[in-house]
Design an enzyme around this catalytic site. Structure first.
Site, PDB file in Angstrom:
ATOM      1  N   GLU A  47      -6.276 -10.715  -1.147  1.00 41.39           N
ATOM      2  CA  GLU A  47      -7.039 -10.501   0.088  1.00 41.39           C
ATOM      3  C   GLU A  47      -8.534 -10.471  -0.219  1.00 41.39           C
ATOM      4  OE1 GLU A  47      -5.514  -7.178   2.383  1.00 41.39           O
ATOM      5  OE2 GLU A  47      -3.457  -7.551   1.731  1.00 41.39           O
ATOM      6  N   GLU A  73       0.803  -1.226   0.000  1.00 42.47           N
ATOM      7  CA  GLU A  73       0.000   0.000   0.000  1.00 42.47           C
ATOM      8  C   GLU A  73       0.837   1.279   0.000  1.00 42.47           C
ATOM      9  OE1 GLU A  73      -2.767  -0.435   3.231  1.00 42.47           O
ATOM     10  OE2 GLU A  73      -3.532  -2.333   2.459  1.00 42.47           O
TER      11      GLU A  73
END
Length: 384
Positions: free
Chosen positions: A266, A161
Protein backbone atom coordinates in the site's frame (compact mmCIF):
# COMPACT_ATOMS: atom_id res chain seq x y z
CA UNK A 1 19.69 8.82 -26.47
CA UNK A 2 20.46 12.55 -26.72
CA UNK A 3 16.96 13.39 -25.49
CA UNK A 4 17.47 11.33 -22.34
CA UNK A 5 20.82 12.98 -21.64
CA UNK A 6 19.34 16.45 -22.02
CA UNK A 7 16.51 15.56 -19.68
CA UNK A 8 18.83 14.25 -16.98
CA UNK A 9 20.93 17.42 -17.13
CA UNK A 10 17.79 19.52 -16.79
CA UNK A 11 16.82 17.60 -13.68
CA UNK A 12 20.20 18.12 -12.10
CA UNK A 13 20.41 21.80 -12.95
CA UNK A 14 16.89 22.83 -12.11
CA UNK A 15 13.93 20.94 -10.74
CA UNK A 16 11.63 23.56 -12.17
CA UNK A 17 12.86 22.98 -15.72
CA UNK A 18 11.84 19.34 -15.42
CA UNK A 19 8.18 20.20 -15.09
CA UNK A 20 8.20 22.08 -18.35
CA UNK A 21 9.62 19.02 -20.12
CA UNK A 22 7.99 16.27 -18.08
CA UNK A 23 6.59 14.47 -21.08
CA UNK A 24 9.89 14.43 -22.97
CA UNK A 25 11.36 10.96 -23.26
CA UNK A 26 8.77 9.36 -20.96
CA UNK A 27 6.57 7.68 -23.54
CA UNK A 28 8.82 4.62 -23.64
CA UNK A 29 9.40 4.55 -19.87
CA UNK A 30 6.85 2.65 -17.81
CA UNK A 31 7.02 1.27 -14.31
CA UNK A 32 6.09 -2.25 -15.32
CA UNK A 33 8.77 -2.26 -18.01
CA UNK A 34 11.44 -0.76 -15.75
CA UNK A 35 10.90 -3.35 -13.00
CA UNK A 36 9.90 -6.38 -15.07
CA UNK A 37 13.06 -8.29 -14.12
CA UNK A 38 12.60 -7.65 -10.41
CA UNK A 39 9.00 -7.55 -9.15
CA UNK A 40 5.43 -6.72 -10.13
CA UNK A 41 4.28 -3.10 -9.92
CA UNK A 42 0.71 -2.63 -8.77
CA UNK A 43 -1.94 -0.02 -8.00
CA UNK A 44 -5.04 -0.02 -5.83
CA UNK A 45 -8.22 0.82 -7.76
CA UNK A 46 -11.36 2.61 -6.61
CA UNK A 47 -14.84 2.14 -8.06
CA UNK A 48 -14.54 4.88 -10.68
CA UNK A 49 -11.43 3.19 -12.03
CA UNK A 50 -12.93 -0.31 -11.84
CA UNK A 51 -15.94 0.85 -13.86
CA UNK A 52 -13.56 2.83 -16.13
CA UNK A 53 -15.28 6.16 -15.48
CA UNK A 54 -11.99 7.82 -14.50
CA UNK A 55 -10.45 7.65 -17.97
CA UNK A 56 -7.28 9.47 -16.95
CA UNK A 57 -6.40 7.05 -14.14
CA UNK A 58 -7.47 3.98 -16.11
CA UNK A 59 -5.06 4.88 -18.90
CA UNK A 60 -2.25 5.22 -16.36
CA UNK A 61 -3.10 1.84 -14.83
CA UNK A 62 -3.12 0.07 -18.19
CA UNK A 63 0.15 1.68 -19.27
CA UNK A 64 2.14 1.54 -16.05
CA UNK A 65 1.05 -1.41 -13.88
CA UNK A 66 0.89 -5.20 -14.13
CA UNK A 67 -0.93 -5.89 -10.86
CA UNK A 68 -4.13 -4.49 -9.34
CA UNK A 69 -5.62 -4.49 -5.85
CA UNK A 70 -9.10 -3.28 -4.85
CA UNK A 71 -9.10 -0.30 -2.51
CA UNK A 72 -12.48 -1.12 -0.92
CA UNK A 73 -14.82 -3.26 -3.01
CA UNK A 74 -13.75 -6.63 -1.59
CA UNK A 75 -13.89 -5.53 2.04
CA UNK A 76 -16.66 -7.29 3.97
CA UNK A 77 -19.09 -4.34 4.26
CA UNK A 78 -19.18 -3.88 0.48
CA UNK A 79 -19.10 -7.42 -0.88
CA UNK A 80 -21.23 -8.92 1.92
CA UNK A 81 -23.27 -6.00 3.31
CA UNK A 82 -25.77 -8.13 5.25
CA UNK A 83 -25.72 -11.69 6.54
CA UNK A 84 -28.07 -12.93 3.83
CA UNK A 85 -26.81 -10.86 0.89
CA UNK A 86 -23.68 -10.61 -1.22
CA UNK A 87 -22.99 -7.91 -3.81
CA UNK A 88 -20.43 -9.00 -6.38
CA UNK A 89 -21.17 -6.38 -9.05
CA UNK A 90 -18.07 -4.23 -8.45
CA UNK A 91 -15.74 -7.10 -7.56
CA UNK A 92 -16.73 -8.98 -10.72
CA UNK A 93 -15.83 -5.89 -12.76
CA UNK A 94 -12.54 -5.56 -10.90
CA UNK A 95 -11.53 -9.15 -11.57
CA UNK A 96 -12.60 -8.87 -15.21
CA UNK A 97 -10.54 -5.66 -15.59
CA UNK A 98 -7.44 -7.38 -14.26
CA UNK A 99 -7.91 -10.45 -16.43
CA UNK A 100 -8.60 -8.43 -19.58
CA UNK A 101 -5.39 -6.48 -19.09
CA UNK A 102 -3.22 -9.49 -18.21
CA UNK A 103 -2.60 -8.39 -14.62
CA UNK A 104 -1.84 -10.21 -11.38
CA UNK A 105 -5.04 -9.73 -9.35
CA UNK A 106 -4.99 -9.33 -5.56
CA UNK A 107 -7.96 -9.64 -3.19
CA UNK A 108 -8.11 -7.27 -0.19
CA UNK A 109 -9.12 -8.06 2.57
CA UNK A 110 -10.98 -11.08 3.97
CA UNK A 111 -10.76 -10.55 7.74
CA UNK A 112 -10.29 -7.11 9.27
CA UNK A 113 -11.47 -5.32 12.39
CA UNK A 114 -12.70 -2.39 10.27
CA UNK A 115 -15.33 -2.17 7.52
CA UNK A 116 -17.06 -5.30 8.76
CA UNK A 117 -20.80 -4.90 9.53
CA UNK A 118 -21.69 -5.05 13.24
CA UNK A 119 -24.27 -7.70 12.41
CA UNK A 120 -21.47 -10.17 11.68
CA UNK A 121 -20.70 -10.31 15.40
CA UNK A 122 -24.25 -10.18 16.81
CA UNK A 123 -27.44 -12.20 17.00
CA UNK A 124 -30.96 -10.98 16.20
CA UNK A 125 -31.23 -9.46 19.68
CA UNK A 126 -28.04 -7.44 19.31
CA UNK A 127 -25.97 -9.64 21.61
CA UNK A 128 -22.51 -10.89 20.73
CA UNK A 129 -22.56 -14.37 19.25
CA UNK A 130 -20.30 -17.21 20.38
CA UNK A 131 -17.09 -18.66 18.99
CA UNK A 132 -18.62 -21.44 16.90
CA UNK A 133 -21.20 -19.19 15.28
CA UNK A 134 -18.62 -16.55 14.36
CA UNK A 135 -16.30 -19.21 12.95
CA UNK A 136 -19.23 -20.47 10.90
CA UNK A 137 -19.90 -16.97 9.54
CA UNK A 138 -16.22 -16.34 8.82
CA UNK A 139 -15.86 -19.65 7.03
CA UNK A 140 -18.98 -19.13 4.96
CA UNK A 141 -17.84 -15.64 3.94
CA UNK A 142 -14.35 -16.74 2.96
CA UNK A 143 -15.48 -19.85 1.10
CA UNK A 144 -18.07 -17.84 -0.84
CA UNK A 145 -15.83 -14.91 -1.78
CA UNK A 146 -12.59 -16.79 -2.42
CA UNK A 147 -14.48 -19.65 -4.07
CA UNK A 148 -16.18 -17.29 -6.52
CA UNK A 149 -12.81 -16.05 -7.75
CA UNK A 150 -10.90 -19.32 -7.56
CA UNK A 151 -8.23 -19.24 -10.24
CA UNK A 152 -9.03 -15.59 -11.04
CA UNK A 153 -7.68 -13.79 -7.98
CA UNK A 154 -4.09 -14.98 -7.57
CA UNK A 155 -3.38 -13.63 -4.08
CA UNK A 156 -5.38 -12.68 -0.98
CA UNK A 157 -4.75 -10.42 2.01
CA UNK A 158 -6.37 -12.94 4.33
CA UNK A 159 -5.95 -11.14 7.66
CA UNK A 160 -5.36 -7.40 7.83
CA UNK A 161 -3.90 -5.41 10.74
CA UNK A 162 -4.27 -7.92 13.58
CA UNK A 163 -1.52 -6.34 15.70
CA UNK A 164 -1.17 -3.38 18.03
CA UNK A 165 1.84 -1.07 17.83
CA UNK A 166 3.55 -2.98 20.66
CA UNK A 167 3.22 -6.24 18.77
CA UNK A 168 0.40 -7.72 20.84
CA UNK A 169 -2.78 -8.97 19.23
CA UNK A 170 -5.36 -6.25 18.65
CA UNK A 171 -8.41 -6.65 20.91
CA UNK A 172 -10.83 -6.91 18.00
CA UNK A 173 -14.15 -8.73 18.17
CA UNK A 174 -12.55 -11.48 16.11
CA UNK A 175 -10.05 -12.06 18.91
CA UNK A 176 -12.49 -11.56 21.79
CA UNK A 177 -15.10 -13.97 20.44
CA UNK A 178 -13.04 -16.64 18.68
CA UNK A 179 -9.66 -16.36 20.37
CA UNK A 180 -6.11 -16.05 18.99
CA UNK A 181 -6.61 -18.92 16.55
CA UNK A 182 -9.04 -16.85 14.47
CA UNK A 183 -6.06 -15.88 12.30
CA UNK A 184 -5.04 -19.46 11.58
CA UNK A 185 -8.68 -20.38 10.94
CA UNK A 186 -9.04 -17.59 8.37
CA UNK A 187 -5.99 -18.85 6.47
CA UNK A 188 -7.26 -22.42 6.63
CA UNK A 189 -10.66 -21.41 5.22
CA UNK A 190 -9.00 -19.44 2.41
CA UNK A 191 -6.66 -22.29 1.49
CA UNK A 192 -9.55 -24.74 1.40
CA UNK A 193 -11.49 -22.39 -0.92
CA UNK A 194 -8.58 -21.98 -3.37
CA UNK A 195 -5.54 -24.19 -2.71
CA UNK A 196 -3.58 -22.48 -5.51
CA UNK A 197 -4.01 -18.88 -4.32
CA UNK A 198 -1.19 -17.08 -2.55
CA UNK A 199 -2.19 -16.09 0.99
CA UNK A 200 -0.80 -13.06 2.82
CA UNK A 201 -0.75 -11.40 6.23
CA UNK A 202 -0.92 -7.60 5.76
CA UNK A 203 -0.13 -4.80 8.24
CA UNK A 204 1.29 -1.30 8.63
CA UNK A 205 4.33 -0.04 10.57
CA UNK A 206 6.02 -3.44 10.63
CA UNK A 207 9.22 -1.48 10.14
CA UNK A 208 8.93 -0.55 13.84
CA UNK A 209 10.81 -3.14 15.87
CA UNK A 210 8.18 -3.84 18.55
CA UNK A 211 5.41 -4.45 16.05
CA UNK A 212 7.74 -6.45 13.81
CA UNK A 213 8.71 -8.71 16.75
CA UNK A 214 5.01 -9.37 17.33
CA UNK A 215 4.43 -10.12 13.65
CA UNK A 216 7.37 -12.53 13.54
CA UNK A 217 5.99 -14.33 16.60
CA UNK A 218 2.58 -14.53 14.93
CA UNK A 219 3.98 -15.81 11.63
CA UNK A 220 6.09 -18.45 13.40
CA UNK A 221 2.98 -19.70 15.20
CA UNK A 222 1.09 -19.94 11.89
CA UNK A 223 3.93 -21.81 10.22
CA UNK A 224 4.19 -24.18 13.19
CA UNK A 225 0.46 -24.90 12.83
CA UNK A 226 0.96 -25.81 9.18
CA UNK A 227 -0.88 -22.77 7.86
CA UNK A 228 -0.43 -21.98 4.17
CA UNK A 229 1.03 -18.45 4.04
CA UNK A 230 3.11 -17.20 1.13
CA UNK A 231 4.06 -13.65 2.05
CA UNK A 232 3.91 -10.78 4.50
CA UNK A 233 2.55 -7.49 3.22
CA UNK A 234 4.39 -4.39 4.41
CA UNK A 235 1.83 -1.69 3.74
CA UNK A 236 4.38 1.07 3.21
CA UNK A 237 2.34 4.07 4.38
CA UNK A 238 5.46 6.18 4.70
CA UNK A 239 6.51 9.80 5.02
CA UNK A 240 9.65 11.76 4.20
CA UNK A 241 11.55 10.34 7.19
CA UNK A 242 9.86 7.03 8.09
CA UNK A 243 10.93 4.33 7.77
CA UNK A 244 14.66 4.79 7.95
CA UNK A 245 16.81 2.80 5.56
CA UNK A 246 17.78 0.45 8.39
CA UNK A 247 14.14 -0.08 9.41
CA UNK A 248 13.07 -0.86 5.85
CA UNK A 249 15.88 -3.34 5.30
CA UNK A 250 15.23 -5.04 8.65
CA UNK A 251 11.55 -5.51 7.84
CA UNK A 252 12.28 -7.07 4.45
CA UNK A 253 15.11 -9.33 5.54
CA UNK A 254 13.65 -10.57 8.82
CA UNK A 255 10.39 -11.73 7.25
CA UNK A 256 12.28 -13.25 4.33
CA UNK A 257 14.43 -15.13 6.84
CA UNK A 258 11.25 -16.95 7.93
CA UNK A 259 11.06 -18.44 4.45
CA UNK A 260 8.33 -16.07 3.27
CA UNK A 261 8.13 -13.69 0.35
CA UNK A 262 7.64 -9.96 0.98
CA UNK A 263 5.15 -7.63 -0.70
CA UNK A 264 5.02 -3.83 -0.41
CA UNK A 265 1.25 -3.56 -0.56
CA UNK A 266 0.00 0.00 0.00
CA UNK A 267 2.87 2.31 -0.86
CA UNK A 268 2.59 6.07 -0.57
CA UNK A 269 4.71 8.86 0.93
CA UNK A 270 2.94 11.65 2.79
CA UNK A 271 4.56 15.06 2.44
CA UNK A 272 2.32 16.75 5.00
CA UNK A 273 3.01 17.35 8.68
CA UNK A 274 0.88 15.13 10.91
CA UNK A 275 -0.62 16.01 14.30
CA UNK A 276 1.84 15.80 17.16
CA UNK A 277 2.29 12.29 18.46
CA UNK A 278 0.50 10.57 15.57
CA UNK A 279 2.01 7.78 13.53
CA UNK A 280 0.78 4.68 11.74
CA UNK A 281 -2.30 4.02 9.62
CA UNK A 282 -5.12 3.34 12.08
CA UNK A 283 -8.08 4.52 9.98
CA UNK A 284 -10.17 5.64 12.97
CA UNK A 285 -7.72 8.51 13.55
CA UNK A 286 -9.35 11.87 12.83
CA UNK A 287 -7.77 15.17 13.82
CA UNK A 288 -9.05 18.71 13.37
CA UNK A 289 -7.93 20.58 10.26
CA UNK A 290 -5.45 23.37 10.96
CA UNK A 291 -3.72 25.60 8.44
CA UNK A 292 -0.23 24.49 9.45
CA UNK A 293 -1.20 20.87 8.75
CA UNK A 294 -2.20 21.71 5.16
CA UNK A 295 0.64 23.82 3.72
CA UNK A 296 0.54 22.79 0.02
CA UNK A 297 -3.05 23.47 -1.03
CA UNK A 298 -2.23 25.10 -4.38
CA UNK A 299 0.83 23.18 -5.47
CA UNK A 300 3.82 21.29 -4.15
CA UNK A 301 6.92 23.51 -4.00
CA UNK A 302 9.89 22.35 -6.07
CA UNK A 303 12.01 21.73 -2.99
CA UNK A 304 9.37 19.33 -1.61
CA UNK A 305 8.99 17.71 -5.02
CA UNK A 306 12.72 17.02 -4.87
CA UNK A 307 12.48 15.63 -1.33
CA UNK A 308 9.64 13.34 -2.39
CA UNK A 309 11.62 12.19 -5.42
CA UNK A 310 14.70 11.51 -3.31
CA UNK A 311 12.59 9.58 -0.82
CA UNK A 312 11.06 7.36 -3.49
CA UNK A 313 14.50 6.83 -5.03
CA UNK A 314 15.82 5.69 -1.65
CA UNK A 315 12.92 3.30 -1.07
CA UNK A 316 13.16 1.75 -4.51
CA UNK A 317 16.91 1.41 -4.24
CA UNK A 318 16.27 -0.74 -1.15
CA UNK A 319 13.55 -2.75 -2.90
CA UNK A 320 15.89 -3.37 -5.81
CA UNK A 321 18.80 -4.39 -3.58
CA UNK A 322 16.48 -6.97 -1.99
CA UNK A 323 14.42 -7.81 -5.08
CA UNK A 324 15.06 -11.53 -4.71
CA UNK A 325 12.91 -11.43 -1.57
CA UNK A 326 10.11 -9.26 -3.03
CA UNK A 327 7.29 -10.32 -5.36
CA UNK A 328 5.28 -7.11 -5.70
CA UNK A 329 5.28 -3.38 -4.96
CA UNK A 330 1.79 -1.85 -5.03
CA UNK A 331 0.95 1.85 -4.76
CA UNK A 332 -2.16 2.73 -2.75
CA UNK A 333 -4.13 4.64 -5.39
CA UNK A 334 -3.04 5.97 -8.77
CA UNK A 335 -2.90 9.78 -8.66
CA UNK A 336 -2.69 12.35 -5.87
CA UNK A 337 -6.29 13.33 -6.55
CA UNK A 338 -7.87 10.15 -5.16
CA UNK A 339 -5.29 9.34 -2.47
CA UNK A 340 -6.84 8.40 0.87
CA UNK A 341 -4.19 10.62 2.50
CA UNK A 342 -6.17 13.70 1.46
CA UNK A 343 -8.51 12.73 4.30
CA UNK A 344 -6.23 10.88 6.72
CA UNK A 345 -5.47 11.47 9.52
CA UNK A 346 -6.93 14.96 8.92
CA UNK A 347 -9.87 15.45 6.58
CA UNK A 348 -9.91 17.80 3.59
CA UNK A 349 -6.19 18.27 3.15
CA UNK A 350 -4.20 18.39 -0.09
CA UNK A 351 -1.58 15.68 -0.03
CA UNK A 352 0.85 14.78 -2.83
CA UNK A 353 2.00 11.22 -1.97
CA UNK A 354 2.12 9.36 -5.29
CA UNK A 355 4.05 9.35 -8.56
CA UNK A 356 1.28 11.01 -10.61
CA UNK A 357 -0.16 14.44 -9.80
CA UNK A 358 -3.81 15.51 -9.72
CA UNK A 359 -3.88 15.87 -13.50
CA UNK A 360 -2.39 12.42 -14.00
CA UNK A 361 1.00 13.79 -15.03
CA UNK A 362 4.18 12.01 -13.91
CA UNK A 363 6.02 13.84 -11.16
CA UNK A 364 9.74 14.15 -10.57
CA UNK A 365 9.37 11.18 -8.22
CA UNK A 366 8.24 9.06 -11.18
CA UNK A 367 11.41 9.87 -13.11
CA UNK A 368 13.57 9.12 -10.06
CA UNK A 369 11.91 5.73 -9.59
CA UNK A 370 12.45 4.85 -13.25
CA UNK A 371 16.05 6.03 -12.96
CA UNK A 372 16.59 3.86 -9.88
CA UNK A 373 15.60 0.79 -11.89
CA UNK A 374 17.79 1.74 -14.86
CA UNK A 375 20.80 2.49 -12.66
CA UNK A 376 20.39 -0.81 -10.82
CA UNK A 377 20.15 -2.75 -14.08
CA UNK A 378 23.18 -0.95 -15.48
CA UNK A 379 25.28 -1.66 -12.38
CA UNK A 380 24.14 -5.26 -12.41
CA UNK A 381 25.33 -5.69 -16.01
CA UNK A 382 28.65 -3.97 -15.28
CA UNK A 383 29.38 -6.46 -12.48
CA UNK A 384 29.01 -9.46 -14.79
Amino acid sequence: MKRKIILSVAIISSVGVWFGAAAVGLAQNTLKEAFKEYFLIGAALNQNQIYEKDKKSVEIVKNQFNSVSPENILKWEMVHPSLDRYDFAASDRFVEFGARNGMFVVGHALVWHQQTPDAVFKDAGGNLIGREELLKRMGEHIRTVVGRYKGKIQGWDVVNEALNEDGTLRQSLWLKIIGPDYIAKAFQFAHQADPEAELYYNDYSLENEAKRRGAIKLIKSLLAAGVSIKAVGLQGHNNLTFPTRAQQIAAITEFADLGLRVNITELDVSVLPDPEGFSGAEITANFALREKLNPYQKELPNEIQKKLADRYAELFSIFLEHHQKIDRVTFWNVTDQESWLNNFPVRNRTNHPLLFDRKGKPKLAFEYVIKAAKDFSKNKKNKR
